[in-house]
Design an enzyme around this catalytic site. Sequence first.
Site, PDB file in Angstrom:
ATOM      1  N   GLU A  22     -71.751  40.729  55.577  1.00 34.69           N
ATOM      2  CA  GLU A  22     -71.911  40.663  54.558  1.00 34.69           C
ATOM      3  C   GLU A  22     -71.444  41.346  54.077  1.00 34.69           C
ATOM      4  O   GLU A  22     -70.755  41.580  52.396  1.00 34.69           O
ATOM      5  CB  GLU A  22     -73.355  40.362  53.999  1.00 34.69           C
ATOM      6  CG  GLU A  22     -73.433  39.886  52.449  1.00 34.69           C
ATOM      7  CD  GLU A  22     -73.352  38.289  52.420  1.00 34.69           C
ATOM      8  OE1 GLU A  22     -72.534  37.878  53.309  1.00 34.69           O
ATOM      9  OE2 GLU A  22     -73.570  38.132  51.388  1.00 34.69           O
TER      10      GLU A  22
ATOM     11  N   PRO B 274    -113.544  42.468  40.122  1.00 28.24           N
ATOM     12  CA  PRO B 274    -112.731  43.483  38.883  1.00 28.24           C
ATOM     13  C   PRO B 274    -112.919  44.601  39.245  1.00 28.24           C
ATOM     14  O   PRO B 274    -112.454  45.428  39.478  1.00 28.24           O
ATOM     15  CB  PRO B 274    -113.683  43.315  38.047  1.00 28.24           C
ATOM     16  CG  PRO B 274    -114.400  41.620  38.109  1.00 28.24           C
ATOM     17  CD  PRO B 274    -114.878  41.839  39.663  1.00 28.24           C
TER      18      PRO B 274
ATOM     19  N   GLN C 102     -76.907  32.530  42.185  1.00 30.93           N
ATOM     20  CA  GLN C 102     -76.100  32.359  43.629  1.00 30.93           C
ATOM     21  C   GLN C 102     -75.854  30.614  43.926  1.00 30.93           C
ATOM     22  O   GLN C 102     -74.921  30.324  44.868  1.00 30.93           O
ATOM     23  CB  GLN C 102     -76.863  32.842  44.885  1.00 30.93           C
ATOM     24  CG  GLN C 102     -76.295  32.677  45.984  1.00 30.93           C
ATOM     25  CD  GLN C 102     -76.339  32.068  46.442  1.00 30.93           C
ATOM     26  OE1 GLN C 102     -78.139  30.550  47.044  1.00 30.93           O
ATOM     27  NE2 GLN C 102     -75.676  31.370  47.402  1.00 30.93           N
TER      28      GLN C 102
ATOM     29  N   HIS D 122     -78.333  36.122  43.118  1.00 32.85           N
ATOM     30  CA  HIS D 122     -78.175  37.724  43.306  1.00 32.85           C
ATOM     31  C   HIS D 122     -78.149  38.500  42.470  1.00 32.85           C
ATOM     32  O   HIS D 122     -77.289  38.436  41.017  1.00 32.85           O
ATOM     33  CB  HIS D 122     -76.623  37.175  44.161  1.00 32.85           C
ATOM     34  CG  HIS D 122     -77.063  36.811  45.710  1.00 32.85           C
ATOM     35  ND1 HIS D 122     -78.087  36.057  46.048  1.00 32.85           N
ATOM     36  CD2 HIS D 122     -76.171  36.265  46.201  1.00 32.85           C
ATOM     37  CE1 HIS D 122     -77.488  35.224  47.382  1.00 32.85           C
ATOM     38  NE2 HIS D 122     -76.556  35.739  47.550  1.00 32.85           N
TER      39      HIS D 122
ATOM     40  N   CYS E  44     -70.519  34.271  47.755  1.00 29.13           N
ATOM     41  CA  CYS E  44     -71.458  33.952  46.680  1.00 29.13           C
ATOM     42  C   CYS E  44     -71.664  35.769  45.952  1.00 29.13           C
ATOM     43  O   CYS E  44     -71.731  35.472  45.338  1.00 29.13           O
ATOM     44  CB  CYS E  44     -72.901  33.506  46.584  1.00 29.13           C
ATOM     45  SG  CYS E  44     -73.860  34.268  48.293  1.00 29.13           S
TER      46      CYS E  44
ATOM     47  N   VAL F  48     -76.292  23.524  48.895  1.00 28.65           N
ATOM     48  CA  VAL F  48     -74.809  23.999  47.448  1.00 28.65           C
ATOM     49  C   VAL F  48     -74.350  22.709  47.039  1.00 28.65           C
ATOM     50  O   VAL F  48     -73.871  22.171  45.922  1.00 28.65           O
ATOM     51  CB  VAL F  48     -73.971  24.873  48.369  1.00 28.65           C
ATOM     52  CG1 VAL F  48     -72.886  24.529  47.930  1.00 28.65           C
ATOM     53  CG2 VAL F  48     -74.448  26.066  48.597  1.00 28.65           C
TER      54      VAL F  48
ATOM     55  N   SER G 225     -81.810  32.260  48.304  1.00 34.67           N
ATOM     56  CA  SER G 225     -80.993  30.752  48.940  1.00 34.67           C
ATOM     57  C   SER G 225     -79.912  31.355  49.492  1.00 34.67           C
ATOM     58  O   SER G 225     -79.036  30.101  49.804  1.00 34.67           O
ATOM     59  CB  SER G 225     -80.830  30.157  47.504  1.00 34.67           C
ATOM     60  OG  SER G 225     -80.324  31.613  45.871  1.00 34.67           O
TER      61      SER G 225
ATOM     62  N   GLN H 119     -79.660  39.989  47.265  1.00 37.95           N
ATOM     63  CA  GLN H 119     -80.036  38.860  47.197  1.00 37.95           C
ATOM     64  C   GLN H 119     -81.182  38.063  47.522  1.00 37.95           C
ATOM     65  O   GLN H 119     -82.142  38.200  47.832  1.00 37.95           O
ATOM     66  CB  GLN H 119     -78.742  38.838  48.215  1.00 37.95           C
ATOM     67  CG  GLN H 119     -77.566  40.323  48.312  1.00 37.95           C
ATOM     68  CD  GLN H 119     -76.540  39.819  49.535  1.00 37.95           C
ATOM     69  OE1 GLN H 119     -75.930  40.517  49.604  1.00 37.95           O
ATOM     70  NE2 GLN H 119     -76.262  38.547  49.516  1.00 37.95           N
TER      71      GLN H 119
ATOM     72  N   LYS I 105     -67.428  41.938  53.416  1.00 35.72           N
ATOM     73  CA  LYS I 105     -66.653  40.578  52.385  1.00 35.72           C
ATOM     74  C   LYS I 105     -66.313  41.053  51.216  1.00 35.72           C
ATOM     75  O   LYS I 105     -65.598  40.848  50.231  1.00 35.72           O
ATOM     76  CB  LYS I 105     -67.670  38.988  52.656  1.00 35.72           C
ATOM     77  CG  LYS I 105     -68.237  38.360  54.016  1.00 35.72           C
ATOM     78  CD  LYS I 105     -68.973  37.695  54.139  1.00 35.72           C
ATOM     79  CE  LYS I 105     -69.152  36.827  55.631  1.00 35.72           C
ATOM     80  NZ  LYS I 105     -69.872  36.022  55.111  1.00 35.72           N
TER      81      LYS I 105
ATOM     82  N   ARG J 122     -81.307  41.998  51.459  1.00 33.82           N
ATOM     83  CA  ARG J 122     -81.994  40.675  50.605  1.00 33.82           C
ATOM     84  C   ARG J 122     -83.745  40.668  49.845  1.00 33.82           C
ATOM     85  O   ARG J 122     -84.176  41.636  50.503  1.00 33.82           O
ATOM     86  CB  ARG J 122     -82.591  39.706  51.705  1.00 33.82           C
ATOM     87  CG  ARG J 122     -83.313  38.312  51.740  1.00 33.82           C
ATOM     88  CD  ARG J 122     -81.823  37.708  51.583  1.00 33.82           C
ATOM     89  NE  ARG J 122     -80.837  37.651  52.730  1.00 33.82           N
ATOM     90  CZ  ARG J 122     -79.970  36.880  52.045  1.00 33.82           C
ATOM     91  NH1 ARG J 122     -79.966  36.726  51.046  1.00 33.82           N
ATOM     92  NH2 ARG J 122     -79.283  36.421  53.171  1.00 33.82           N
TER      93      ARG J 122
HETATM   94  N1  HSE Z   1     -74.311  35.141  52.527  1.00 41.40           N
HETATM   95  C1  HSE Z   1     -74.598  35.180  51.226  1.00 41.40           C
HETATM   96  C2  HSE Z   1     -76.173  35.930  51.608  1.00 41.40           C
HETATM   97  C3  HSE Z   1     -74.486  33.795  50.541  1.00 41.40           C
HETATM   98  O1  HSE Z   1     -76.341  35.770  52.998  1.00 41.40           O
HETATM   99  O2  HSE Z   1     -76.779  35.616  50.673  1.00 41.40           O
HETATM  100  C4  HSE Z   1     -73.689  32.396  51.127  1.00 41.40           C
HETATM  101  O3  HSE Z   1     -72.375  33.527  50.609  1.00 41.40           O
END
Ligand code: HSE
Length: 385
Positions: A242, A194, A351, A275, A136, A13, A166, A163, A245, A268
Site C-alpha cells: 500500500e 457512575p 474511500q 480515508h 483509493c 464498489v 471499507s 485508512q 503505491k 488502518r
Molecule cells: N488498498 C486500499 C485499502 C483500498 O486497503 O484501504 C483500495 O485501494
Amino acid sequence: MPDIGFVGWRGLVGSVLLERMREEGDFAGIAPAFYSTSAPGGPGPSGLGFDSGRLGDAHDVGALSRHDVIVTCQGGDYTRAVHPHLRAAGWNGYWIDAASALRMEPGTVLVLDPVNADVIAEGLARGRRDFCGANCTVSLLLMALAGLFRAGLVEWMTTMSYQAASGAGAAHMRELAAQMAAVGEAVRAPLADPASSALAVDQSVREVLADDGFPRSRFGAPLAASLLPWIDRPVDGGRSREEGKAFEEGNKILGNEPPVPIDGVCVRVGSMRCHAQACTVKLREDRPLDEIEALIGGAHDWVRVVENTPEATLAELTPAAVSGRLEVAVGRVRKLRMGGEYLTAFSVGDQLLWGAAEPLRRMLGIVRSHLGEAGARRPARAEAA
Ligand code: HSE
C-alpha cells in the site's frame, strides 16, 4: 447506443457505482448487461428503474466480447482470468477496471479525470483500451492536492494515512462494526456504574480485545480501540505494498517524468469508509498560505478547503463529516517550523466515492463521449471514401 457489460456490480464498489449511476441518470442512452461469476441466469440488479434482465456468465468471453465497454469491479483475480482471453480473442472494446491487476501495465491508463483529464485524453487519442481506477489512498491524495502538483510546486511529499475498513472490503467493515459491538458490550457494566473509574473501563476494553472470542478473522487483530500500522503485503525496502503505491500510481496518474518522490506510512484505523491522510510537502519555493489554499481549493470542483480552526476542523474535516460526500476536504494547511517551503495539510475523502467508484463512473462517461464522437465521425469518413 453503447453496449456496456457490468461485472462485479454486487460488491462494495460495484454497488456504490450502480447507485451513483442511478443518481446521475447515467443509464439513459446505454444498453447495459449485467454479469455474474457465481450466479449466471439469476436476476440482475433491482432498483435501477428498468428491467436489468438475467445475469450473463462473467467468464463467457464470447458474450462479453459483444460489448463496446466492460466495467468491472470484480477484483484482480477475475481481471487476470478474463482480460487476456478477451484481448486474445480480438476484442477491441474499452475495459474499465477497479482492480489493481492491470494498473502498472504500460498500456493501461489510470483514471482520475479531475486530476489527469489530459493523460486520459492522450490515452484515448493513442488508442488505449484499458483504463483502471487507481488505489483509493492515492486517488484521494491527488484529489486533495492536485492544485499543488499542477502548479509544479511539489518537490517531494510524505503521507501518513488513516485508512478506513471499507478499503479492505465489505467483510472487514462488518468485522470492524462487530468489534465495536463487542467493545460496547464489554464496557456496558462499568459505564453504567457512575463510581467506576476510567481505568476500570480501560481494563474491560483490554480484556475483550485480548479475548480469544473477539472477532478478528479478517483484520487479524483488534482494530476497534486500536489501529493497524500495516496494510497489504510486504514489498521492498520495508514498505507495505500500500505504501509503495503512492509513488508508483501517483506518478503514473499525473504522467510525471521524472517522478516526484512520495512515500510514507499507511495505517488502518477504525473509520468505516473515509480515508484520511496527513501530508508533509516540500515545496519547490516558498509561497504564501493564502496562495497555496487558493491553488488547492481551485484545482477542481470536488475539493474543499477547511479553515484551520478547531471549530471548522472538527465540524468538516473528519470521516464522520465527510462520509457519503463527494467533496474531498483539505484542512490543517499551515507551514511547518522547518521553513516556508515545508507545508502540512490533512485530507479526508470517501474511500468508496472518489476513492473507488466515481473515477470509474466518470471514465465511462468519457468513453461514451469518445464513442459518440467517433460514431459521429464515421459517416463522414464513409462519405469521403
Ligand atoms: N488498498 C486500499 C485499502 C483500498 O486497503 O484501504 C483500495 O485501494
